[in-house]
Design a protein around this motif. Structure first.
Motif, PDB file in Angstrom:
ATOM      1  N   THR A 106       1.120  -1.085   0.029  1.00 39.56           N
ATOM      2  CA  THR A 106       0.429   0.131  -0.046  1.00 39.56           C
ATOM      3  C   THR A 106       0.596   1.515  -0.249  1.00 39.56           C
ATOM      4  O   THR A 106       0.451   1.829  -0.453  1.00 39.56           O
ATOM      5  CB  THR A 106      -0.972  -0.278   1.033  1.00 39.56           C
ATOM      6  OG1 THR A 106      -0.303  -0.346   2.339  1.00 39.56           O
ATOM      7  CG2 THR A 106      -1.180  -1.554   0.817  1.00 39.56           C
ATOM      8  N   LEU A 149       5.110  -0.742   3.494  1.00 44.53           N
ATOM      9  CA  LEU A 149       3.186  -1.346   4.139  1.00 44.53           C
ATOM     10  C   LEU A 149       2.773  -2.498   3.476  1.00 44.53           C
ATOM     11  O   LEU A 149       3.091  -2.041   2.298  1.00 44.53           O
ATOM     12  CB  LEU A 149       2.964   0.083   4.761  1.00 44.53           C
ATOM     13  CG  LEU A 149       2.448   0.744   5.773  1.00 44.53           C
ATOM     14  CD1 LEU A 149       1.895   1.942   6.210  1.00 44.53           C
ATOM     15  CD2 LEU A 149       2.621   0.507   6.740  1.00 44.53           C
ATOM     16  N   ARG A 195      -0.237  -4.363   3.014  1.00 46.40           N
ATOM     17  CA  ARG A 195      -1.857  -5.187   3.290  1.00 46.40           C
ATOM     18  C   ARG A 195      -2.109  -5.774   3.309  1.00 46.40           C
ATOM     19  O   ARG A 195      -2.308  -6.668   1.780  1.00 46.40           O
ATOM     20  CB  ARG A 195      -2.379  -4.446   3.167  1.00 46.40           C
ATOM     21  CG  ARG A 195      -3.957  -3.770   3.946  1.00 46.40           C
ATOM     22  CD  ARG A 195      -4.687  -3.075   3.228  1.00 46.40           C
ATOM     23  NE  ARG A 195      -6.418  -3.318   4.021  1.00 46.40           N
ATOM     24  CZ  ARG A 195      -6.658  -2.690   5.323  1.00 46.40           C
ATOM     25  NH1 ARG A 195      -6.229  -1.981   5.936  1.00 46.40           N
ATOM     26  NH2 ARG A 195      -7.999  -2.585   5.577  1.00 46.40           N
ATOM     27  N   GLU A 234      -2.584  -4.993   8.519  1.00 42.58           N
ATOM     28  CA  GLU A 234      -0.859  -4.678   8.027  1.00 42.58           C
ATOM     29  C   GLU A 234       0.518  -4.516   8.540  1.00 42.58           C
ATOM     30  O   GLU A 234       0.224  -4.986   9.947  1.00 42.58           O
ATOM     31  CB  GLU A 234      -1.464  -2.823   7.880  1.00 42.58           C
ATOM     32  CG  GLU A 234      -2.373  -1.900   6.989  1.00 42.58           C
ATOM     33  CD  GLU A 234      -1.720  -1.129   6.887  1.00 42.58           C
ATOM     34  OE1 GLU A 234      -2.853  -0.565   6.255  1.00 42.58           O
ATOM     35  OE2 GLU A 234      -2.034  -0.599   7.596  1.00 42.58           O
TER      36      GLU A 234
END
Length: 431
Positions: A279, A287, A289, A295
């Motif tokens: 993301t 990051l 997810r 996450e």
């Protein structure tokens, strides 16, 4: 006590009946400023910006336009109006513009920071305090008092006034640098195309360069000799070599990832046992997810040094499989075409590559058939499309009367040798 007399004269001037004429001119300046900002704002899509804010009066442009109109009215009508109202209004508008600038720039640069509200309040209180000191005439006295407080840092002699004025200058420079960086980042990330990671890297580089330049200007404004930074740079280099090597490695890895584009925002990746969609790619971490909403914050160094499965690097299509067992004696060749046709009717299943049904194993309970199919949006989840495929396959098998066999086991019993039973001994009872 001259400042006190100036303040008293200002109060007396504000209490005169002729002040209504000056207030009318000031209100007209504010009204024209509001109208000009309203016309410039129009129906812009990005109305919540640094210039305009959420409303017309809470952006930077309104107090700046009002300040310019107040200056112009004071200079043009110097013989018609008294300067008392403008002497009070101009510092207020200047403080309001500074507060709006700092608040809007920090909100645009750090939208999710918890400390942002406290910084905004602190700066607002400081700006209004300086306004009160300026209007009452106490600010020059405080500056003269701070000029007498002297100290020495290395070979540089500083006063408290130099430190305070330099710190305020540094704050202004850093805020302007953040403003320019946020505007450039917004322009870069607004573009279309599949090079989002490259534009993200360029935005991060621009922000770092502007912040470093702002920091150097701020240090120079305080009065610190920048030649002394060579020693500080050597110390920082030693620190990076020992204590900060992991952080440095993560930052360098972040720029390598963004430059090589081996991982991009939106890719489906798997690292160890964690699988998800990228993301965001920051300079220190990435990051990821997962499809269940979790996450994971992954340091960039791990993405460089460890094995990462990228399902979207060359092609976003992902192959999925499902296995079903049918009874021995089923005509598998006659079953392949109807199954493929039924699966192709599912919305997320791709027709190119086409699904395929293959006989993959002979198991004790029957024939193991594996159905291969492809999807192009794995980020939307795999369980739902696999469930749709299994339901379609089950309906087809039920329509054709093909059984899914239960587990079967054949038990063989070995004949035992005949055994003769020996009758129990007879017992004679007495009498």
């Amino acid at each position: 006590m001259a400042p006190t007399r100036e303040f008293e004269e200002l109060v007396l001037a504000l209490l005169r009946p002729a002040i209504l004429k000056d207030l009318t001119v000031l209100v007209a300046c504010l009204f024209f400023a509001w109208g000009l900002v309203w016309l410039l704002r129009g129906r812009r899509a990005d109305q919540d910006s640094v210039w305009f804010g959420k409303r017309i009066v809470d952006g930077v442009l309104f107090p700046m336009v009002a300040l310019a109109l107040a200056f112009g009215a004071k200079a043009a009508l110097v013989e018609w109006v008294q300067p008392a109202v403008f002497k009070l209004a101009i510092p207020i508008l200047l403080s309001l513009a500074a507060i709006r600038l700092v608040v809007r720039v920090l909100s645009a640069s750090f939208p999710d920071s918890g400390w942002l509200r406290r910084v905004e309040r602190s700066f607002s209180w400081l700006a209004w305090l300086l306004l009160v000191l300026w209007v009452t005439g106490l600010l020059p006295m405080m500056l003269d008092a701070m000029e007498e407080v002297r100290f020495k840092i290395g070979s540089t002699r500083l006063t408290l006034r130099n430190v305070v004025e330099g710190s305020l200058t540094a704050i202004v420079v850093m805020v302007l640098a953040l403003w320019i960086a946020a505007a450039i980042e917004k322009k870069l990330l607004r573009g279309s195309g599949d090079n989002l990671s490259v534009r993200k890297m360029a935005a991060n580089l621009v922000r770092v360069m502007l912040l470093v330049a702002g920091l150097l200007v701020g240090l120079s404004a305080v009065g610190i000799d920048l030649t002394a930074l060579s020693v500080l740079g050597g110390a920082i280099g030693v620190g990076l070599g020992f204590g900060l090597q992991k952080i440095t490695a993560n930052y360098v890895s972040g720029f390598v990832i963004l430059a090589e584009r081996s991982l991009r925002i939106g890719d489906m990746v798997k690292l160890d046992t964690f699988e998800g969609r990228i993301t965001d790619i920051r300079t220190r971490y990435t990051l990821i997810r997962a499809l269940n909403g979790r996450e994971s914050i992954v340091p960039n160094e791990l993405l460089i040094t460890q094995r990462v499965e990228n399902a979207s690097l060359a092609d976003p299509k992902v192959m999925l499989t499902t296995v079903v067992t049918v009874a021995y004696g089923t005509d598998v060749r006659a079953l392949q075409a109807p199954v493929v046709q039924a699966i192709q009717g599912i919305a997320r299943v791709l027709s190119d590559p086409a699904p395929a049904l293959m006989l993959t194993d002979f198991v004790p309970d029957g024939l193991a058939l594996t159905l291969f199919f492809w999807i192009a949006d794995p980020e939307n989840g795999q369980a739902s499309v696999r469930s749709d495929v299994n339901l379609a396959l089950l309906e087809l098998l039920d329509e054709r009367g093909i059984d899914i066999p239960f587990p079967q086991r054949v038990v063989y019993q070995k004949d035992a040798p005949e055994t003769r039973l020996t009758p129990p001994p007879s017992i004679t009872l007495p009498g």
